[in-house]
Each structure stands twice: as structure tokens, then as C-alpha cells.
Scaffold this motif. Structure first.
Motif, mmCIF file in Angstrom:
data_model
loop_
_atom_site.group_PDB
_atom_site.id
_atom_site.type_symbol
_atom_site.label_atom_id
_atom_site.label_comp_id
_atom_site.label_asym_id
_atom_site.label_seq_id
_atom_site.Cartn_x
_atom_site.Cartn_y
_atom_site.Cartn_z
ATOM 1 N N LYS A 1 -16.067 63.605 52.062
ATOM 2 C CA LYS A 1 -16.473 62.193 51.956
ATOM 3 C C LYS A 1 -15.849 61.313 53.017
ATOM 4 C CE LYS A 1 -18.550 63.183 48.098
ATOM 5 N NZ LYS A 1 -19.995 63.357 48.088
ATOM 6 N N GLY A 2 -15.063 61.872 53.871
ATOM 7 C CA GLY A 2 -14.374 61.047 54.850
ATOM 8 C C GLY A 2 -15.174 60.851 56.108
ATOM 9 N N MET A 3 -14.513 60.349 57.114
ATOM 10 C CA MET A 3 -15.179 60.069 58.389
ATOM 11 C C MET A 3 -15.316 61.344 59.208
ATOM 12 S SD MET A 3 -13.825 56.374 59.597
ATOM 13 C CE MET A 3 -12.108 56.571 59.235
ATOM 14 N N PHE B 1 -15.809 62.701 63.126
ATOM 15 C CA PHE B 1 -15.788 62.385 64.559
ATOM 16 C C PHE B 1 -16.225 63.631 65.317
ATOM 17 C CE2 PHE B 1 -13.704 58.312 64.340
ATOM 18 C CZ PHE B 1 -13.001 58.361 63.161
ATOM 19 N N GLY C 1 -18.219 58.468 67.145
ATOM 20 C CA GLY C 1 -18.043 58.227 65.721
ATOM 21 C C GLY C 1 -17.141 57.020 65.476
ATOM 22 N N PRO C 2 -16.858 56.815 64.247
ATOM 23 C CA PRO C 2 -16.993 57.727 63.111
ATOM 24 C C PRO C 2 -18.436 57.807 62.608
ATOM 25 C CG PRO C 2 -16.158 55.646 62.344
ATOM 26 C CD PRO C 2 -16.261 55.544 63.843
ATOM 27 N N PHE C 3 -18.736 58.907 61.983
ATOM 28 C CA PHE C 3 -20.017 59.085 61.336
ATOM 29 C C PHE C 3 -19.810 59.247 59.842
ATOM 30 C CE2 PHE C 3 -22.129 59.292 65.245
ATOM 31 C CZ PHE C 3 -21.424 60.133 66.115
ATOM 32 N N ASN C 4 -20.753 58.707 59.163
ATOM 33 C CA ASN C 4 -20.803 58.918 57.719
ATOM 34 C C ASN C 4 -21.377 60.305 57.480
ATOM 35 O OD1 ASN C 4 -21.279 58.834 54.977
ATOM 36 N ND2 ASN C 4 -22.735 57.135 55.061
ATOM 37 N N PRO C 5 -20.740 61.152 56.715
ATOM 38 C CA PRO C 5 -21.287 62.484 56.484
ATOM 39 C C PRO C 5 -22.745 62.432 56.038
ATOM 40 C CG PRO C 5 -19.136 62.333 55.486
ATOM 41 C CD PRO C 5 -19.474 60.975 56.008
ATOM 42 N N THR C 6 -23.085 61.449 55.232
ATOM 43 C CA THR C 6 -24.464 61.386 54.731
ATOM 44 C C THR C 6 -25.444 60.957 55.801
ATOM 45 O OG1 THR C 6 -24.244 59.096 53.986
ATOM 46 C CG2 THR C 6 -23.650 60.828 52.423
ATOM 47 N N ALA C 7 -24.917 60.570 56.963
ATOM 48 C CA ALA C 7 -25.823 60.247 58.062
ATOM 49 C C ALA C 7 -26.422 61.503 58.654
ATOM 50 C CB ALA C 7 -25.080 59.461 59.131
ATOM 51 N N TYR D 1 -24.161 68.628 55.410
ATOM 52 C CA TYR D 1 -24.924 67.738 56.273
ATOM 53 C C TYR D 1 -24.878 68.243 57.713
ATOM 54 C CZ TYR D 1 -24.853 64.470 52.354
ATOM 55 O OH TYR D 1 -25.028 63.887 51.124
ATOM 56 N N ALA E 1 -10.078 60.283 64.987
ATOM 57 C CA ALA E 1 -10.624 59.845 66.266
ATOM 58 C C ALA E 1 -9.728 60.223 67.416
ATOM 59 C CB ALA E 1 -10.824 58.328 66.239
#
Lengths: 335, 1048
Positions: free
Chosen positions: A74-76, A78, A151-157, A167, A192
Motif C-alpha cells: 500500500k505504500g509508494m 518509485f 514517482g511516487p506512484f500509487n500502486p493502484t495506478a 499491479y 525516492a
């Protein structure tokens, strides 16, 4: 009288271990999210500017990798690129450093599942999905031999694909202009500023374009995963320059040599899959003779023509051939 | 040489030693993550709907916040990446998803926008001046929603739109991955054509395009190349880059301009920047909010100010941060004082002094930020510093808890003891001021006045001689009128110079602890335990504020006026702010990031409008000028409606079937700065008798609602304002069918119908019966007619017969001539009731004896029976009277009686009728006028010489039942000429009539006779007749009438 035979390690395997130990001193992580990973012993990924001649080693000036983020994470996220720019000591100069490389990160719907995304060539809608980030690098000393972080990217992205348990993010490196060779690496991190692997993450590609070591003693590996329905595979490699052999091993295969390509040409060969190889990874070993700055492109397909995935962290672990006792070998006589 | 070098090193060390790194300013953001119920840690945008709810677009769908809890909309919307949001002019919210889905929320329902052909991420949604909504997608061009849905893809094939904004009515600025482009509507707005590209922004990733608040141009944010101000003149761009050095290497995500003209720049990696610009676009101040100073994240996607000017920060990976007042910040980690700031001082925003125990921190912000610490090495005593002041020359002075007064020479940065005496209480300095060129110190030993030049005490105020109510002086304050007030234990505030007092109304002993003055020159005093007093001298009024009317606590330790209409009071664990105009109260505590206690008198306002508060956990700074908060009423909403434990749409009225229903309303007054401060009252119309009391409860339960129409009303109050009574919901529970109008109508119709049917049936029956009766009647009538005819014939016959009988009877009656011949006059009034009469008269003159015999008789009955009796009577009387052996009237009566009985067989047959007669026999000797009268049952009247005498009769009648022996008396009278005898039957006196319908009676007859006795007999006859007729009137004659009048 039978005498137990001690395992006779191939000298190449010993050298691989030495190489692995050497590589431990670098910034590589032992996790599979480093691309290339330590197990692969590949110094750099390779992509040339789209004006370069394919004889330099790149057949299509584009390379795609997929990164898998576990659904439970659930985290960020990169995605870091090492030496993304053109120039410096790692990249391959062709005339002047006039090349630009574009790195793009995709997620969302069809980023992975679109058929064009899973090919070997940058054609059709290979840039499917939602563009999450992109940057084009030319000569940029700030990032030479250094990391740039997307990033950061949301995993759900990413695109959720439960078959892979997470994902999917797609990273494409395109040589958008110029004729120089770009050498680079990837790392999928939780930070990062440092390479902190995401637990359970992985990365794979359908076609590997990479730079090999100059040192002939260094053996690079790639680990295509053999799906359980696979009965036969066909490997294709490009511009190997006849620089040695490509040897395939597995837990149940001692060795299988592949046809190697010459300069600026493709070569292919096929062989049957042994039952014990199904659902596991093969070890493609690139044993060089000694050509410097040698780049190679390779892909592997099964009998249906589906591309096999090259996982950075091989599925089932690094395959080690399991030797059996050779009863016919005569013991050394005592003198 | 070496020694010199060593000395230099030491000096440098000494000078350099106190310099420390700058102390960071901390902002107390409220953080909301998945732990608090937020849907996802990755927030893309924030929006507020028309009802006041805050919406977050997250990586796992939409999330709504009401100040207390997060919730996801109960709909079939996907829980996936919602990348953007937008609020249109009608208050509708639009949400764009990563997969191309767009939904519109009107405050009640969600509507999917049919963009099925667009499967690429929605990057921005805007509204055109004409109201049409435009949806930009990453690779699918623009979709326009107006009267119909239009897509614009031509011209956008190579453009990945990240942001866009309208220029005028028909042009569009589009920011993309590789620059900024200008498009224009063509072909009657059916096409959109690229007309220009901004060359200066070529190959730059544009992340945000927004109009400047004054609409003079546009703010353009690029991901890696900074912020630009762009104007568009026709097809030409004018571009100005803002020189914000802090943004170098920052990945800018968005830019926002607030209502004060500050630019808010959200970045990945460097947090959030607030840029205060001049009108000429010069950067006046840059503030940063990041993980180091309270934001909680360095990855900020976007910011949003809600309608109460609370700032919401959408972070990427760390949820949402909210700060209700950016004007409030904190200084923490105040080494070496360990965060316990016992005294604060600041002249303006270039310098702040913070004191603790044994140290003073000097924070310099301009020209270069640096921090200097004064400690023991600088001559500070190792003790608590209670108050900091500067004099006109810029020297720093400080008081200590026990060790007297110190002065720090500004240039030397060393502290030196200025005043201390042997009395330790005098060295306990709680406060001091500069006034009248002296230093006035508030100590535990009264007020000491010190000469700042000589350091000598010039005066001391104590309780002994100087009228101080108490020696422990906690605060000394000089007001705008140069009065010097002291705060101590007393029933009043004392101006120590004049002795003037502001006395409490109840004159109770109070521990005053702090004094301030507002802009209306009113004195405020805080106490320990009794709250705050406001002394309004102009109105001669004292106001009191306590915890009961909103004060944080009744214990006040510090107080100051902020120059912006508020008095601030410091307490433990919080502050109170009182609006000096409206006298409304607002409190601040842990919800605002205040976790420490305000130290006594550690509160000051500097000339830059910054209020510093020294607390046990650091220093709070309130920038009055930067305060954008607006006092508003809470926005009332229903957050949930449960009916029989099932959720219902809170924005649509409900109609329920008949029955008993359990209803629960959850409501909220949206106020994000201090949601817990809102109180509520509610009323269910047509159920509750009245409004509930004010409380914090946000739930109303009605376990048993029956049929009827109900409306649910709520009103809410925060510290400042109350909402109006607001109807939030209506419920109609249908009546049972027997209460419905149609049923009632049917019932009425049925009843009427039934009644009508009954009536009709009865009428029919009645009609049938009537017909039957009519037929019978006709038959009977015919029969009656026939019988009538028969009867008439018979009646005629009878009547003829009776009439003939009447002739016979009349013929039997004697002629009046005989009577007239032998008297002076006479009349006979003879009126049979029927044709023939029972009354009769007879008279005869016997010349040989000169006797006139007159008989007046009333036979039993009347009509034919009476006539028979009269004939019998006449015959018998005639017979008797002619007998020679009759001896007088009585004898006649005796014989008559006997004869009647014999004739009617009354003496033998008891069953025979009692027929008989009442009779008067009158014998008059015409010679002598000697008169003998005998009467049976009839009175008679005699006027003798004008005097009337009524003679009663014998009580026996002639005939009838013999009850004993009958006696007929004789009345003998010697009359004279002119005397009159009146004989009559009862028919005259028994006649009914007159005004009252009564009998005429004897009295009236006597009265009549009195009037006429002396008149001519014909005249009397006429009068008797007229009077009888007049009396009778229209009444029926009840009996035969006979009256005889004879004048001698």
C-alpha cells in the motif's frame, strides 16, 4: 566397485559465483526488482538512439520492462533509473553524444494486457495504458552514473492483474533521436532516494536488450520462465557477433547450446522442453569470447509462438543442474 | 604567534558557539490516513460539494468527509483511481477516473457520463463560460458535455492533455506533456483547431493551467521547469517566469491561487510552497510546508480551500492533511530551554526572543535567518526567566523568578544583574514595564519603581502605606491613558498612580492574573478561577466570561489584544479568543495542535501583527494578518437516514407504506475547524412537542412512527453563530386504507347509497302501500261517499224530520202575547242549541184567580231528547197547572216530579235514564203583585225596587234518580210595579266565550241585568241577546238557552 564421484563444478559456475561476489560490492540489490538483477550478472540494459545502425546491437531502439507490485503493498512506488542520460563513461559514443532517451512509465488499463504491449517490437499501441510519468534525457551530467527517480506512484495506478498477484507498471525506454548507445539500469523501490525493494515485487521483459561484460570471464544470465504447457522453445538472438556461446541449462538439463547470431543478423534455434523444466526457469548463459561493447537482443518463444518472460528474479530460483552419479566413470588407479 | 592564533580560535569559538541552526516553524496539520478511515493514502484532489461535504478522489475511489468520519458513496462506482475532480457553477461535482469514466454528482445522486469511447485517463474537467463541461483525457482528446455530447480528437492526436483552461469564450489553453497550446473553436463550435503553441514552454511538461484571480492572465505550472505567468493576446503569448529558487529540482504537480493572491505550489519531493507575490509579480515571501514542519509528507498533489477557508492538502502516499488556520504555527525543539517557553518578546517579524530557564533564544529571520542562544556563559542566571522587555534603546531586560532584574546590552550579548535587593520577595519579578521614565516591577513584595539610569529604587508600593490590596502583584499594565494597572488579589483593578479602581459588582475577593486593553480602550482582566472580566467604563458596565459561556477554563494566565478585534486569553491546554465587538467566544485546544499550557504572561503582539504565546511545549505564533478563516454558520446536512435499519437516500423525501416504522436520523453541521464545538437542536414536526435542548448529539431516534406526514428540522450553533431552522427531510407514512380519502369517499358514497337505497326501498314500499291505501281509500271513499250520500239522505230526512219537530215544538210553546198582556213588559230569549231544544217555557193566565203562571224549564239533554222531554214537560205542566187542587208553584213541582217519574218509569226501573228537568215555576198575582216562585235546581233574580236579589233554588231536580225525599221550596215575594223577575236556564251562564274562553257565569249575568233592569223589556231583550252573541263569539253554543224576563 562404485566410487562416489565428487561434484565436478564447471569452471564457469565457479566464475559465476566469483562474479556474483564481486557484484555484491555494487549498488545492486539481491531482490528481483533490480533490473538487471544480481543473478543475471548483466552490467547494463541497452537502448540506442533511433538513428543508430542496428549493427550496433539494438534491433528496434526500444525496450520495455514490466514491474509487478504486490496487491498487498500500500505504500509508494518509485521507479529509479541509473544513468538515464546520454554520455559519460557508461554510454556508447557514436560520433558525438547527440542522442535523447525517453523513459515513460505506464499504468492503468491495458498497460500490460494490451497485446501490443507484450510484443518484442515497438509497434502498434505498445504504449498502451495511462502515461504516469515521462522524461527525456540528453546529455545531463547530473544524472550521469547516478539515479533518477520516477514517482511516487500509487500502486493502484498500475494495471491490476491477479494472475500476477499485483499491479503492473510498464516502463519503456525509447531512443527518440541520435545514434548513441544508452546504458542504464532500473530499480523499483519504496524510497525516492535509496534502493529499497518492495517485498514480493518482481520485474520481467519479453525481449532482453543488454550490454555484456567486456571481460570474457564474466558470464551473463537470463532466466526465461517455462510455462507448464510448454513443450518446445525457440530462441532468437540478434547481433551476437559470434562472440562465444549461448548455453542453456536447467535443473534437469546439463547443457544445450543455442545458435548464435553474427553481426547485425538474427539467429534462432529450437529445442524440446524436458518435463522437469516445466513451471520453472531456464538459465541462458552468455559465455563470451571477448568482444568489447557487445550488445545482444534475445527473445524466447514456446511452441505456440508465445513469448516467454525473462524474470529478473527467476521463478523457482536460479536453476542449478542437479547432477546424478556417473557409474561408468573409472576411478583413478593408485600408483 | 601561536598564542595569538589560539586566542583567535577561542574568540571565534565563543562568538560562533551560541549560533545555532535556525529553529523550524511547525504547523499543526491534522493528518487523516487510512487509520482514520480514509479510503486510500493516495489523494489526487479535494473538492467540496454544495452541501458542504469534503470529497477526496483517491487511488481506491471516492471518499467523503463530514468532520467526523469518512465514508464511501454507496453506489456502484468503481473503487479505482479517481484522478481529478471539478465543481461546476451549479455546485455539481464531476469526477474523472483513470480508465476514462466520468461521473457527475449533483449532491444526491451519481450520474455516469457516457464517455464509453474514451478509455484513457481523465486528466482535467473544466466548465466553459457558456456552462458546457469539458473533459480532457490523456490521449483521447476532449469530450464536451452540453446539450449533447461532442468529442474533439482532431488536433489532439499528438497531444497528451494534462491541464486546460478557457481563454474568453471560444479559445482553450491546453497544457500537455510537451508544452502549452492554444486551441480555438471553429465551424460554429463543432471543431477545435490548434492555432498556436507557446514556444517558451516547448518540451516542458505542463501540469497545471489556471486563470489568475483578476483574470489578467494565467498561471502555468510545469513539472520541472518552474511556474510561469502567461497572457494571451490574440494568438500571441507573453510569458514571464517566476524566479522561485526553492522550486529547483521540484516536481511541480499543481498551482493554486488563493483569495489573498498567494500562490500555492504542490510538489513531489519538496512539499507545499506558498508564494506571496507583489502586484509586480515579485516574490515577497516564500513559505514551505513539508514533512519537516508538520505537513507529514513531501509529496503533495493538490490543495483546496473549503468555504470556511480551511486548507486541505492532498498528499500522495500520506493521506490528507488539513489545517484550519495557517496563521497559527509553532516553534518546537527549542534547545536549550527544552520547549518550556516561559517568556516571549518580539518587536516585529524580523526577530523573536524566547526565554526559558537559564537561557534566552534569539531567532533572527532577517536579513539572514539565524539563531542565537544566551546562556550561563552569557551571564544568565540558571533560573526561570519570567518576563522579557526591550527599552527604547533596544536593550533587552528580563525578570527572573527569584533573582531580580537583568539587562542584556544589545551589542555585547551579555547579561548583567541590574537590580536585586535583600528582600527575596522583591526579587521575585513577575512582570515589569517601562513608564514615566521608570521601571515598574510587579513583584511578590508589591510594586517597585526603579530608575533605569541609576538602578535605584525610587518608590515601593505595598499594602502597608500605599493602598495596595495585596503584595503579590502578578501583572502590571499601562493602558492608553497612561494609567498603570496592577493585577493582584482584590475585589478591583487598581490604577496604582491615581488610586482609581474598577471594582467588581459583588466586591468579592478575586485573584486577578492578567490585564489587557482593546481598541475601544476597555480594560480586560483575567483571573485564576473566575474567568475574565471586561470593564466598559464608558457604559459603566462589567461583563464576565466564564467556562459556562464559552471560556476554555476559568483560569487565565496570560492575555493580549491582537489588534484585529480579539482578546486572547491563555489557559492550560489552550486559548480563548473573544471577539471584542460581538463578545462571542471561540476556543482552541488539542484540535488546533495545542498540547501545552500557556505560561503566565507569556503572550505578546508584535508590530508585524504576530502574536507569540509561550507554552510548556513550545511557542505558538499567530499571524493575525494571514488569518483567512471566516466565521460562518455550520452547514447542516443529513449524513444518514435509517428506516427500519435500512439506509435511505438522505436527499429524497420518503413515502412509506402504512405501519409502524423505526426511523433514525444522523445529522451533522459541517464545520471542519472545530466540528466538536457544534451543538444541535432538532424537531420532528407532527411528532415532537417542541425542539430538543441544545446538545452535541447528532442522532435522532424515533422507534415507532405511525401514519402521518412528518418533517425533520434541525438547527445548529457553533461558538459564533447559529443556523436557521432547516428542514432536512420529509417522511410520509401512508394512511391505512380506511383512512384514505378514497376509502372515506367510498364509505360516504356507500353510506349515502345505502341510505338512498333504504329510502328508495322504503319509498317504494311506501308508495306501494300508498297506492294500496289510495286504492283502499278510493274504495273506502267511494263507500264513504255512498254512505255519505245515504247519511245525507237520512240526515236530510232526519233534519227534515227534526225541522218538522221544531215546528211542532214551536207550536207547542205559548205565544208571548199572553205574557205581554198580563205584565208591564216581558221578553223571552230562546235559543235552542240544535234545531229542537230541551229548554221550554210555558205560561198561562188564570183570570179567575188573577194568576199568571210562568214556567222556565231546562230538560235533560238537548236536541231531540231534550225536545221530547220538553214536550213531556209541557204536557205535564199544562195538565198539572189546570188541576184545581194545585196549590202553588211548589205543588206543581211536586206533581210534575211525580208525573215525570211515572211517565219515564223511573220509579220502577233503575236502569232507566236519569232524565228530568230543572225548572222554575213562577206564579204572579196580577192584582196584588204577590208572587210565588219555586225552583228546582235553577236560580232566579228579582229586581224589587231596583234592588236585585238572586234566589237559590231547591237542590232537587224534577225527575232523575230519587235520592231521598225531594223538597221544593217556595219563595214568596210582594213585588211592586216595575219590579222585574228574571228566570233562565243554565245555557246562558254556562256559555263559553269572551276574551279568555271562559263561561259567562252568574256574575256577568248579574252585571248585565244591573245595567238593563230598568230599561224597556224589548231593549233588555236586545241587550241580552247581543251580550250572549258577543260573549259566545265563534265558540259553539254549548246548551239550549232560555231566559225570561217579566216586569210586573
Amino acid at each position: 566397485m562404485l566410487v562416489k564421484k565428487e561434484p565436478n563444478f564447471d569452471h564457469l559456475t565457479v566464475k559465476s559465483l566469483v562474479a556474483l561476489a564481486m557484484l555484491m560490492s555494487t549498488a545492486f540489490s539481491v531482490q528481483g526488482q533490480a533490473v538487471p538483477s544480481e543473478e543475471e550478472n548483466i552490467p547494463f540494459l541497452m537502448t540506442f538512439g533511433n538513428k543508430a545502425d542496428t549493427s550496433w546491437g539494438d534491433d528496434d531502439y526500444s525496450q520495455t520492462f514490466f514491474f509487478v507490485v504486490p496487491e498487498t503493498y500500500k505504500g509508494m512506488v518509485f521507479i529509479r533509473v541509473f544513468d538515464p542520460d546520454i554520455g559519460g563513461k557508461n554510454d556508447e559514443l557514436n560520433g558525438t553524444f547527440d542522442t535523447k532517451m525517453q523513459y515513460s512509465v505506464y499504468g492503468g488499463k491495458e498497460a500490460f494486457t494490451h497485446p501490443d504491449a507484450q510484443g518484442t517490437d515497438p509497434t502498434g499501441n505498445y504504449k498502451s495504458g495511462t502515461l504516469l510519468a515521462t522524461r527525456t534525457f540528453g546529455v545531463d551530467p547530473k544524472f550521469d552514473n547516478n539515479w533518477y527517480t520516477f514517482g511516487p506512484f500509487n500502486p493502484t495506478a498500475g494495471e491490476l492483474d491477479l494472475k500476477y498477484g499485483g499491479y503492473m507498471f510498464k516502463v519503456i525506454c525509447d531512443g527518440v533521436t541520435g545514434d548513441d548507445g544508452n546504458m542504464y539500469r532500473y530499480f523499483m523501490s519504496t524510497s525516492a532516494t535509496a534502493n529499497v525493494p518492495i517485498e514480493g515485487g518482481n520485474a520481467f521483459s519479453y525481449e532482453y536488450s543488454f550490454r555484456m561484460h567486456d571481460n570474457a570471464k564474466e558470464v551473463s544470465h537470463i532466466y526465461p520462465y517455462v510455462d507448464p504447457e510448454c513443450t518446445k522453445i525457440r530462441q532468437e538472438n540478434f547481433d551476437w557477433d559470434d562472440d562465444g556461446v549461448i548455453r542453456v541449462t536447467s535443473e534437469v538439463r546439463r547443457e544445450q547450446f543455442c545458435t548464435v547470431s553474427g553481426d547485425n543478423v538474427w539467429a534462432k534455434s529450437e529445442f524440446a522442453i524436458i518435463e522437469g523444466e516445466k513451471g520453472k526457469s531456464l538459465d541462458f548463459q552468455f559465455i563470451k569470447k571477448g568482444i568489447r561493447n557487445n550488445n545482444v537482443v534475445i527473445n524466447v518463444r514456446n511452441q505456440r509462438g508465445d513469448l516467454l518472460k525473462f524474470y529478473s528474479s527467476p521463478i523457482g530460483g536460479v536453476p542449478k543442474y542437479k547432477y546424478t552419479i556417473e557409474a561408468n566413470r573409472k576411478p583413478k588407479s593408485k600408483q | 604567534m601561536k598564542k595569538a592564533l589560539a586566542l583567535l580560535i577561542i574568540l571565534v569559538a565563543i562568538v560562533a558557539l551560541p549560533c545555532r541552526k535556525s529553529i523550524a516553524q511547525i504547523y499543526k496539520f491534522q493528518q487523516y490516513t487510512t487509520k482514520e478511515g480514509l479510503c486510500n493514502q493516495f489523494i489526487y484532489s479535494v473538492a467540496q460539494d454544495k452541501h458542504g461535504f469534503i470529497w477526496f478522489t483517491t487511488g481506491l475511489g471516492l471518499c467523503r468527509y463530514d468532520g467526523f468520519q469518512f465514508s464511501s458513496p454507496d453506489s456502484d462506482l468503481p473503487a479505482s483511481n479517481v484522478t481529478t475532480s471539478f465543481r461546476d457553477n451549479n455546485g455539481n461535482l464531476w469526477f474523472g477516473y483513470n480508465d476514462g469514466l466520468t461521473v457527475k454528482y449533483d449532491g444526491t445522486e451519481f450520474f455516469r457520463v457516457d464517455t464509453s469511447t474514451t478509455k484513457t485517463a481523465v486528466t482535467q474537467i473544466i466548465q466553459a463560460p457558456d456552462g458546457e463541461v469539458l473533459i480532457a483525457t490523456q490521449t483521447g482528446g476532449i469530450t464536451r458535455i452540453g446539450k449533447k455530447l461532442d468529442r474533439f480528437t482532431e488536433g489532439f492526436e499528438e497531444i497528451m492533455i494534462n491541464a486546460m483552461c478557457f481563454v474568453g469564450d471560444d479559445r482553450l489553453l491546453a497544457g500537455s506533456q510537451d508544452g502549452l497550446y492554444l486551441y480555438q473553436y471553429k465551424n460554429d463550435r463543432q471543431e477545435m483547431a490548434l492555432i498556436a503553441g507557446n514556444e517558451e514552454l516547448s518540451y516542458m511538461t505542463v501540469t497545471s493551467v489556471i486563470p489568475k484571480n483578476d483574470h489578467s492572465g494565467y498561471w502555468i505550472a510545469t513539472e520541472s521547469d518552474g511556474i510561469f505567468y502567461v497572457t494571451v493576446d490574440g494568438n500571441h503569448f507573453s510569458t514571464l517566469r517566476l524566479d522561485i529558487s526553492e522550486l529547483q529540482d521540484a516536481q511541480v504537480q499543481s498551482v493554486y491561487e488563493d483569495m489573498l493572491g498567494n500562490l500555492w505550489i504542490s510538489t513531489f519531493g519538496k512539499g507545499l510552497y506558498r508564494i506571496h507575490l507583489s502586484e509586480e509579480m515579485h516574490i515577497l515571501k516564500t513559505s514551505v510546508y513539508n514533512s519537516a514542519n508538520g505537513l507529514g509528507s513531501d509529496y503533495v498533489k493538490q490543495v483546496h480551500f473549503d468555504n470556511q477557508q480551511n486548507l486541505w492538502v492532498a498528499t500522495y502516499g500520506h493521506g490528507v492533511a488539513c489545517i484550519t488556520n495557517l496563521a497559527v504555527s509553532f516553534f518546537e525543539t527549542l534547545n536549550p530551554i527544552g520547549n518550556n517557553a516561559t517568556a516571549v518578546l518580539s518587536a516585529d517579524n524580523s526577530e523573536y526572543w524566547i526565554a526559558g530557564t537559564g537561557a534566552i533564544i534569539r531567532m533572527i529571520t532577517k536579513p539572514e535567518p539565524k539563531t542565537v542562544v544566551l546562556e550561563r556563559a552569557n551571564g544568565l542566571p540558571n533560573e526561570k526567566i519570567t518576563v522579557l522587555r526591550t527599552d527604547d534603546l533596544g536593550n533587552l531586560w528580563f525578570g527572573t523568578e527569584k533573582n531580580g532584574l537583568y539587562k542584556v546590552d544589545r551589542d555585547a550579548q551579555n547579561a548583567s544583574l541590574f537590580y536585586r535587593e535583600e528582600n527575596s520577595l522583591s526579587n521575585a519579578i513577575q512582570d515589569f514595564i517601562f513608564a514615566d521614565e521608570k521601571i515598574w516591577m510587579a513583584t511578590r513584595n508589591g510594586v517597585l519603581v526603579i530608575d533605569p539610569q541609576t538602578g535605584k529604587k525610587t518608590k515601593q508600593y505595598t499594602t502597608f502605606d500605599d493602598g495596595l490590596p495585596y503584595n503579590n502583584i502578578r501583572n502590571i499594565f499601562k493602558d492608553s491613558k497612561n494609567r498603570i494597572w496592577v493585577a493582584t488579589n482584590s475585589n478591583s483593578l487598581l490604577d496604582i498612580k491615581s488610586g482609581y479602581r474598577l471594582t467588581l459588582p459583588d466586591e468579592s475577593e478575586t485573584e486577578f492574573s492578567a490585564i489587557a486593553e482593546d481598541n475601544m480602550e476597555r480594560i480586560w482582566a483575567g483571573t485564576t478561577g473566575k474567568g475574565v472580566y471586561l470593564f466598559d467604563e464608558a457604559r459603566d458596565t462589567i461583563y464576565r466570561f466564564t467556562s459556562e459561556n464559552g471560556l476554555k477554563t476559568d483560569y487565565c494566565y496570560a492575555m493580549t489584544f491582537d489588534g484585529n478585534g480579539h482578546i486572547w486569553i491563555g489557559h492550560r491546554l489552550g486559548l480563548t479568543s473573544i471577539n471584542t465587538n460581538r463578545l462571542t467566544v471561540n476556543t482552541f485546544g488539542v484540535d488546533n495542535g495545542i498540547f501545552g499550557d500557556v505560561n503566565p504572561l507569556a503572550m505578546i503582539l508584535n508590530e508585524s501583527g504576530e502574536m507569540l504565546v509561550g507554552m510548556t511545549d513550545g511557542v505558538m505564533m499567530y499571524d493575525v494578518k494571514a488569518d483567512q478563516t471566516q466565521e460562518q454558520v455550520p452547514m447542516l446536512n443529513l449524513s444518514q437516514v435509517l428506516i427500519n435499519d435500512q439506509p435511505y437516500n438522505a436527499y429524497k423525501p420518503v413515502v412509506l407504506p402504512y405501519g409502524k416504522h423505526k426511523v433514525q436520523f444522523d445529522f451533522v453541521g459541517l464545520q471542519y475547524s472545530n466540528p466538536a464545538s457544534v451543538s444541535y437542536q432538532y424537531l420532528l414536526m407532527n411528532y415532537d412537542n417542541g425542539w430538543t435542548k441544545l446538545s452535541k448529539s447528532t442522532t435522532a431516534n424515533y422507534p415507532r412512527l405511525e401514519d402521518g406526514d412528518y418533517s425533520f428540522w434541525v438547527k445548529a450553533c457553533n461558538n459564533d453563530n447559529c443556523t436557521e431552522e432547516t428542514m432536512l427531510f420529509t417522511i410520509k407514512i401512508r394512511n391505512p386504507y380506511w383512512k384514505t380519502w378514497w376509502f372515506v369517499l367510498l364509505a360516504v358514497v356507500a353510506v349515502i347509497g345505502l341510505g338512498y337505497a333504504v329510502i328508495a326501498i322504503r319509498e317504494r314500499n311506501h308508495r306501494i302501500q300508498q297506492e294500496y291505501l289510495e286504492n283502499e281509500l278510493k274504495a273506502r271513499t267511494r263507500e264513504v261517499h255512498k254512505q255519505k250520500e245515504e247519511i245525507e239522505i237520512k240526515n236530510r230526512d232526519i233534519t227534515d224530520s227534526i225541522n218538522y219537530a221544531q215546528r211542532i215544538q214551536f207550536s207547542v210553546l205559548p205565544s208571548t202575547s199572553t205574557l205581554l198582556e198580563h205584565s208591564s213588559g216581558a221578553f223571552i230569549f230562546y235559543r235552542p242549541r240544535d234545531i229542537v231544544s230541551g229548554d221550554f217555557y210555558w205560561f198561562e193566565y188564570f183570570p179567575e184567580t188573577h194568576r199568571l203562571l210562568i214556567v222556565c224549564a231546562d230538560s235533560t239533554g238537548h236536541g231531540v231528547p231534550g225536545a221530547f222531554m220538553s214536550l213531556i214537560g209541557t204536557t205535564l205542566i199544562k195538565d198539572i197547572a189546570l188541576r184545581p187542587d194545585v196549590h202553588g208553584p211548589a205543588d206543581i213541582l211536586y206533581r210534575l216530579d211525580e208525573n215525570i217519574q211515572s211517565t219515564l218509569n223511573q220509579n220502577r226501573d233503575s236502569e232507566q235514564a236519569n232524565d228530568g228537568m230543572d225548572i222554575i215555576v213562577c206564579e204572579i198575582n196580577t192584582e196584588t203583585r204577590f208572587t210565588r216562585i219555586s225552583s228546582a235546581m235553577r236560580p232566579f233574580i228579582v229586581y224589587h225596587k231596583g234592588t236585585p236579589t238572586t234566589y237559590k233554588s231547591s237542590r232537587s231536580s224534577i225527575g232523575g234518580q230519587r235520592l231521598g225525599n225531594k223538597t221544593f221550596a217556595t219563595t214568596e215575594l210582594q213585588l211592586a210595579k216595575g219590579d222585574t223577575i228574571y228566570m233562565f236556564t243554565d245555557g246562558y251562564t254556562d256559555q263559553f266565550g269572551g276574551p279568555s274562553g271562559k263561561k259567562l257565569k252568574m256574575t256577568r249575568l248579574q252585571n248585565i241585568l244591573n245595567d238593563i233592569y230598568d230599561r224597556d223589556m224589548d231593549e233588555q231583550h236586545r241587550v241580552i241577546k247581543e251580550n250572549f252573541d258577543l260573549w259566545k263569539g265563534n265558540d259553539k253554543q254549548i246548551d239550549d238557552v232560555l231566559m225570561i224576563g217579566v216586569k210586573i
